[in-house]
Design an enzyme around this catalytic site. Structure first.
Site, PDB file in Angstrom:
ATOM      1  N   GLU A   1      12.747   1.351 -78.185  1.00 30.95           N
ATOM      2  CA  GLU A   1      13.565   0.989 -77.015  1.00 30.95           C
ATOM      3  C   GLU A   1      13.161  -0.327 -76.355  1.00 30.95           C
ATOM      4  OE1 GLU A   1      12.712   4.055 -77.750  1.00 30.95           O
ATOM      5  OE2 GLU A   1      14.379   5.409 -77.325  1.00 30.95           O
TER       6      GLU A   1
ATOM      7  N   GLU B   1      13.090  11.972 -79.126  1.00 31.80           N
ATOM      8  CA  GLU B   1      13.349  12.660 -77.855  1.00 31.80           C
ATOM      9  C   GLU B   1      14.017  14.027 -78.081  1.00 31.80           C
ATOM     10  OE1 GLU B   1      15.127   8.906 -76.249  1.00 31.80           O
ATOM     11  OE2 GLU B   1      14.028   9.534 -74.458  1.00 31.80           O
TER      12      GLU B   1
END
Ligand code: COA
Length: 243
Positions: A135, A115
């Site tokens: 995640e 990210e």
């Protein structure tokens, strides 16, 4: 060189260097890193001497192995977290930096590591890089913009495969899906990022910022609106250059 608890910050010849500096934890992103990053990004945004910035990871093993798992149970409650995020939205700030940002990636690039790289404009990876979005395996979803920035970069299908099935992918595959611009041997990583940074730093800084703005803001608009934006920026630049 300015040291923060979790980051190193250096500026040289118009290039800012931000190093994620928790090598003992594979540069995992923790709350302190969020706060340090917020300070550094705010400084970069307001510093006209910074023409371009390079983000890299300390140590041999990782750019960043994702969110700090040791803070999982001790992180603030969702209400407090939302409040902090509202007041200190590091990802929105990251995506609104006017200068070009380059990520120099090596080793593990996981979760928030991807990210952070996606908040940059150009990504160079070393041959040993491995990319993954773990995640959902952990019962969470990306919270650093990844659900939005990944599909905008690699397309919906590839992004969903990475987000839902978490196949770890190599630097080579990352290049093939457009996640990184270029793959280089590890000992050439910084040099490759610096070559691009120096070229950018040698160009007209306003033209560079406007070109980035036209692309980044334009992608969030319709083609017609994007063309209007481009037209406005062209006239503004022309007016500035005529002064
Ligand atoms: N948060 C906190 N600490 C982390 C971390 C993370 N995300 N990733 C690695 N570390 C720490 C390890 O706990 C270890 O610390 P220790 O030496 O005190 O035990 C150190 O970094 C080195 O990691 P280690 O697991 O020994 O290295 P490895 O090469 O065997 O494995 C990984 C590397 C990346 C495969 C493994 O560390 C891992 O799976 N990390 C978690 C990745 C993850 O799920 N991130 C969250 C994304 S949302």
């Amino acid at each position: 060189m300015t040291d923060f608890d979790t980051l190193l910050y250096e500026k040289q010849d118009g290039i800012a260097y931000v190093t994620l500096n928790r090598p003992e934890a594979l540069n995992a992103y923790n709350i302190q890193m969020r706060d340090d990053l917020y300070q550094i990004l705010s400084a970069i945004k307001d510093d006209d001497e910074v023409l371009v910035a390079i983000f890299k990871g300390a140590g041999k093993k990782a750019f960043c192995a994702g969110a700090d798992l040791s803070e999982f149970l001790s992180a603030p409650s969702p209400v407090v977290a939302r409040q902090v995020r509202f007041e200190r939205d590091v990802w929105r700030l990251f995506l609104n930096i006017p200068q070009p940002l380059i990520a120099a990636l090596h080793g593990y690039v996981l979760g928030s590591g991807i990210e952070i790289a996606l908040c940059c404009d150009i990504r160079i990876a070393s041959e040993d890089s491995q990319f993954g979005m773990p995640e959902v395996d952990l019962g969470i979803i990306p919270a650093a913009g990844g659900t939005q920035t990944l599909p905008r970069t690699v397309g919906q299908g590839k992004a969903l495969e990475m987000l839902l099935a978490n196949p770890w992918i190599s630097a080579e595959e990352a290049y093939h899906i457009g996640l990184v611009n270029r793959v280089v041997p590890i000992d050439e990583l910084l040099k490759a990022a610096e070559e691009i940074a120096k070229k950018i730093a040698s160009c007209n800084p306003t033209a560079v910022r406007y070109a980035k703005q036209a692309v980044v803001r334009g992608l969030d608009q319709s083609l017609a609106e994007g063309l209007d934006l481009e037209k406005r920026l062209v006239s503004q630049l022309r007016a500035l250059r005529a002064k």
